[in-house]
Motif scaffolding. Structure first.
Motif, PDB file in Angstrom:
ATOM      1  N   CYS A  37       1.406   6.856 -11.413  1.00 20.00           N
ATOM      2  CA  CYS A  37       0.549   5.858 -12.049  1.00 20.00           C
ATOM      3  C   CYS A  37       0.242   4.698 -11.114  1.00 20.00           C
ATOM      4  N   CYS A  38       1.211   4.320 -10.283  1.00 14.64           N
ATOM      5  CA  CYS A  38       1.134   3.082  -9.497  1.00 14.64           C
ATOM      6  C   CYS A  38       1.116   3.279  -7.978  1.00 14.64           C
TER       7      CYS A  38
ATOM      8  N   CYS B 228       8.852   4.792 -14.084  1.00 14.52           N
ATOM      9  CA  CYS B 228       8.198   4.068 -12.981  1.00 14.52           C
ATOM     10  C   CYS B 228       8.744   2.649 -12.865  1.00 14.52           C
TER      11      CYS B 228
ATOM     12  N   CYS C  67       5.872  -0.078 -13.342  1.00 16.45           N
ATOM     13  CA  CYS C  67       5.477  -0.241 -14.752  1.00 16.45           C
ATOM     14  C   CYS C  67       6.576  -0.936 -15.558  1.00 16.45           C
TER      15      CYS C  67
HETATM   16 ZN   LIG Z   1       3.687   2.963 -12.820  1.00 18.73          ZN
END
Ligand SMILES: [Zn+2]
Length: 280
Positions: free
Chosen positions: A188-189, A248, A251
């Motif tokens: 995601c990051c 994560c 996050c």
């Molecule tokens: Zn993330």
């Protein structure tokens, strides 16, 4: 704070919170834990459970945090042996004579990104804040390992090197190994530019399309969890023996240390693992 996942369990012991893998907990002769930011004495940018020396926090606070973490998660402070991470792939076999290294004794080697042992009461300690923690257990030979796989270590195959090292040092068979990929920056990051993308795209033996997403505009997302899973499977570990935390750090930067989320002014997380009994 309440975290719920089938892959990792969240514990609170007094003020201290930490995570474990049920896949490892089911073995009665090994103890392991991954820290959070919760339950330490450090302040400001290091609040509160900072387990990294040398980032600007007071050493006495970090030492107190180690004591608190150990007593909450069930480790003996006197048995800790720390890595000396520099994004390399050197793996050190340690034993009773190394207890205290990097914690209450000075570091004695500059570059150590992986630790292995088959001795009971030797607690391996490695550090994280977005980089990928890799946990290894050979339940047959009763041997354990921890590795620090940032993107460089991942590309350089430190996961596969851990498997090879456990084969060489302990006679481990890759198909017997249990492995886990801990909390770290997720797909995601983890956005990267072309130079990092190019390093991952060279891993052609692994089918890099599984862990690279092209976003356009010269930006890419890398899935370090999947890349490490592919590396471990390629090294002979069975797919069903690998757990991915799927958590994560960026996050969840309120309760896990993230280098990217903090801009580098931060404390650090630690993974710890220790055999409580030797060979059967
Ligand atoms: Zn993330």
């Amino acid at each position: 704070m309440n975290y719920d996942s089938k892959n990792m369990k969240f514990y609170e012991r007094g003020d201290v919170a930490y995570l474990t893998f049920p896949a490892f907990e089911k073995y009665g002769f090994v103890r392991h834990a991954f820290s959070t930011r919760i339950g330490g004495v450090s302040e400001n940018a290091f609040a509160s459970m900072n387990l990294n020396f040398g980032r600007g926090d007071r050493d006495e606070n970090v030492t107190e945090n180690f004591h608190r973490f150990c007593s909450a998660a069930g480790f003996d402070y006197s048995t800790l042996v720390a890595s000396s991470q520099d994004h390399g792939t050197f793996i050190r076999r340690v034993g009773a004579e190394n207890r205290g290294t990097g914690i209450w004794k000075p570091k004695d080697i500059k570059s150590v990104d992986g630790l292995v042992t088959d001795e009971p009461d030797v607690t391996l300690v490695t550090y994280y804040a977005d980089c990928v923690p890799l946990f290894f257990l050979d339940p047959v030979k009763r041997a354990i390992g921890l590795a620090h796989a940032g993107w460089r270590g991942t590309v350089a195959g430190i996961g596969a090197k851990m498997v090879k090292t456990m084969e060489r040092e302990f006679g481990s068979r890759p198909e017997d190994l249990v492995a886990a990929v801990g909390p770290s920056i997720g797909p995601c990051c983890f956005e990267v530019d072309a130079p990092v993308y190019e390093e991952f795209s060279k891993l052609t033996q692994l089918n890099p399309r599984k862990f690279i997403v092209q976003n356009g505009g010269g930006k890419y997302h890398i899935d370090l969890w999947e890349a490490n899973r592919c590396i471990l499977i390629h090294a002979g570990i069975q797919r069903e023996q690998i757990t991915i935390a799927g958590l994560c750090t960026q996050c969840n930067a309120q309760w896990l240390w993230s280098h990217r989320a903090s801009g580098g002014k931060r404390g650090g997380l630690a993974a710890m693992m220790c055999l409580t009994e030797g060979k059967a």
